[in-house]
Design a protein around this motif. Structure first.
Motif, PDB file in Angstrom:
ATOM      1  N   TYR A  53      34.161  39.945  44.895  1.00 55.62           N
ATOM      2  CA  TYR A  53      35.181  40.160  43.872  1.00 55.62           C
ATOM      3  C   TYR A  53      36.587  39.840  44.373  1.00 55.62           C
ATOM      4  O   TYR A  53      37.438  39.355  43.632  1.00 55.62           O
ATOM      5  CB  TYR A  53      35.139  41.615  43.364  1.00 55.62           C
ATOM      6  N   HIS A  56      38.584  36.694  43.529  1.00 61.21           N
ATOM      7  CA  HIS A  56      39.304  36.628  42.250  1.00 61.21           C
ATOM      8  C   HIS A  56      40.707  37.239  42.352  1.00 61.21           C
ATOM      9  O   HIS A  56      41.685  36.654  41.882  1.00 61.21           O
ATOM     10  CB  HIS A  56      38.478  37.332  41.165  1.00 61.21           C
ATOM     11  N   HIS A  80      45.385  43.798  40.463  1.00 62.72           N
ATOM     12  CA  HIS A  80      45.274  43.922  39.010  1.00 62.72           C
ATOM     13  C   HIS A  80      43.938  44.480  38.508  1.00 62.72           C
ATOM     14  O   HIS A  80      43.886  45.071  37.443  1.00 62.72           O
ATOM     15  CB  HIS A  80      45.597  42.589  38.313  1.00 62.72           C
ATOM     16  N   ASP A  81      42.855  44.330  39.271  1.00 66.96           N
ATOM     17  CA  ASP A  81      41.557  44.847  38.804  1.00 66.96           C
ATOM     18  C   ASP A  81      41.132  46.138  39.518  1.00 66.96           C
ATOM     19  O   ASP A  81      40.042  46.655  39.270  1.00 66.96           O
ATOM     20  CB  ASP A  81      40.455  43.792  38.983  1.00 66.96           C
ATOM     21  N   ASP A 146      45.224  35.630  35.970  1.00 67.38           N
ATOM     22  CA  ASP A 146      43.884  36.218  35.976  1.00 67.38           C
ATOM     23  C   ASP A 146      42.940  35.360  35.119  1.00 67.38           C
ATOM     24  O   ASP A 146      41.871  34.935  35.559  1.00 67.38           O
ATOM     25  CB  ASP A 146      44.024  37.644  35.413  1.00 67.38           C
TER      26      ASP A 146
HETATM   27 MN    MN Z   1      40.817  39.944  36.745  1.00 61.66          MN
END
Ligand code: MN
Length: 494
Positions: A53, A56, A80-81, A146
């Motif tokens: 992940y 990303h 951001h995530d 994103d």
């Molecule tokens: Mn994202």
């Protein structure tokens, strides 16, 4: 040949890619902390693409740094995530990075729930994005970076989901990128979406583009060299000279307007001359015309008359030495950055005061933001709706492009906002799929489809009596002046 993921997401690699003069030592220290927290938080997680992940998060932050945005935004990009997908909470982020960065992450997380669910929800979704922008445009930059990475890796997503994501990008992200002047993001969004929405048309257009570049590539290179020499002879030192190729989707739309006749589209490839100030732009145009013969009627001064979204440049189309036709676009560095990165470009130089349209748009947003400050943004959403943008309405083309116009605008104002040719060739209109008059008053949320007659040459002088925008008036008068017969007719009708 495969590169290890570790190498792909190495902080040293990231640091090396940063523009040196844009980020201070303390900026880099902040970025390293955000990097470490994000890497740890996403440890062991995989994307649907099968990659770790963190790839990303890393890609998102890199895109923001590529826009030269301030370090706080890039740090929020890394994170951001984190609040959505890991154990770490917004409160913990706030303790570690402060209210500002945690606030951006929280807003991105909320925006994540904006999804395309067909035409009914479409206007509502656009409203949400606009309001998010009004609250803090930095959040939209993060969301764009994103989504751009998601589009780059869309081929790895199950096929059933691709189309929904592609439509959402075409109908929500691309129009908003256009509205805030981010031409590069708009073009990339549209092309990624086009590829999945209409693969056949996409491939056909892409092939056409490649053919053109093959055919004209060498004469373009030669022209760039010749122009450079001529400019320098006349004491104009260009900041940059480069060629640009039209985006696939933009070409496909233009081709449709010209009955798929590629010989009528002159700006498939264009040469850009970037100089230091406006007087150099006009001087460069003069020099260009002393070397190459210009095509008549193809000189456009978007510096004196900017496009509705604020775009500025001089355009001219000329015959090159070998008889091929070349479009030149002449602009200052500031205009160039504004055209490619729009509102994002202005975030690079916060201290700089400029009077152009995009700054005015930013000021409008700042004003709205002030009014919103005392209230919870998500709670207020439903009440506020589009009334926030008091004297503007937002209408849509059938392709999902959003146009903002003054209150009271008519389909003719809309048509000229789309393109001068759309205005000049308009013979009718459908508003929300129902036939309507060309002098109807448009409302926010209307979907407007202009009916064209390709053989029509000139606008109807009667339109001048009801149109609302300066832009339409200017274009109608220009077209009428060009044709003496039409001018006479308009005098007789008065
Ligand atoms: Mn994202």
């Amino acid at each position: 040949m495969t590169t290890g993921t570790k190498a792909k997401t190495d902080f040293e690699v990231f640091k090396k890619s940063l523009a040196k003069d844009r980020y201070s030592e303390s900026d880099i220290e902040l970025l390293k902390r955000a990097y470490d927290v994000a890497e740890m938080a996403h440890e062991g997680q995989e994307r649907r693409t099968g990659e770790p992940y963190f790839v990303h998060a890393f890609a998102t932050a890199t895109k923001l740094a590529d826009l030269y945005l301030p370090a706080e935004i890039v740090a929020a990009g890394f994170l951001h995530d984190v609040a959505e997908d890991t154990e770490i909470t917004i409160e913990e982020l706030e303790a570690e990075f402060g209210e500002d960065i945690a606030g951006m992450v929280s807003s991105v997380t909320k925006l994540g729930h904006v999804k395309y669910r067909g035409i009914d929800r479409y206007v509502e979704n656009l409203r949400k994005m606009f309001l998010a922008m009004a609250k803090d445009v930095r959040v939209v930059f993060i969301k764009f970076a994103d989504r751009m990475h998601n589009m780059e890796t869309l081929y790895m997503i199950p096929e059933s989901k691709r189309l929904r994501i592609a439509k959402e990008v075409m109908e929500i992200y691309a129009p908003i990128a256009n509205r805030i002047g981010m031409g590069e993001y708009r073009g990339l969004f549209e092309d990624y979406a086009f590829k999945y929405i209409s693969p056949k048309e996409y491939n056909w257009t892409k092939h056409l583009l490649e053919q053109r570049v093959k055919k004209f590539g060498s004469s373009m290179d030669r022209a760039l060299k010749d122009v450079d020499t001529e400019l320098r002879k006349n004491n104009i030192i260009p900041d940059d000279l480069h060629g640009r190729i039209k985006f696939c989707y933009s070409l496909s739309k233009k081709l449709a307007m010209y009955g798929n006749d590629i010989n009528k589209v002159y700006d498939i490839v264009a040469l850009r001359i970037v100089v230091k100030d406006v007087s150099d732009c006009y001087a460069a145009l003069g020099i260009l015309h002393s070397v190459y013969k210009p095509l008549s009627g193809r000189i456009k001064d978007y510096i004196a008359q900017p496009k509705p979204n604020g775009y500025q440049s001089l355009h001219t189309t000329v015959f090159s030495d070998d008889g091929s036709i070349l479009e030149f676009q002449i602009r200052t560095t500031e205009m160039h950055e504004a055209a490619e990165f729009g509102v994002a470009a202005h975030w690079r130089y916060k201290e700089k005061v400029s009077q152009d349209r995009q700054v005015m748009w930013m000021e409008d947003l700042a004003h709205i933001q002030k009014e919103l400050k005392s209230t919870d943004f998500m709670d207020k959403l439903n009440e506020l709706k589009l009334d926030m943008f008091q004297d503007r309405i937002f209408v849509f083309s059938p392709q999902g492009d959003v146009f903002d116009l003054p209150v009271g605008s008519t389909p003719i104002d809309f048509a000229y906002c789309v393109h001068t040719d759309v205005g000049n060739k308009a013979i009718g209109v459908k508003i929300n799929d129902a036939t309507a008059n060309l002098d109807s008053t448009l409302k926010s949320g209307d979907m407007v489809e202009i009916i064209l007659n390709q053989s029509r040459k000139n606008p109807n002088p009667e339109w001048l009596k009801f149109i609302k925008t300066h832009h339409a008036r200017l274009k109608i008068n220009e077209s009428l002046r060009r044709d003496k017969k039409s001018l006479l007719r308009s005098l007789m009708n008065r």
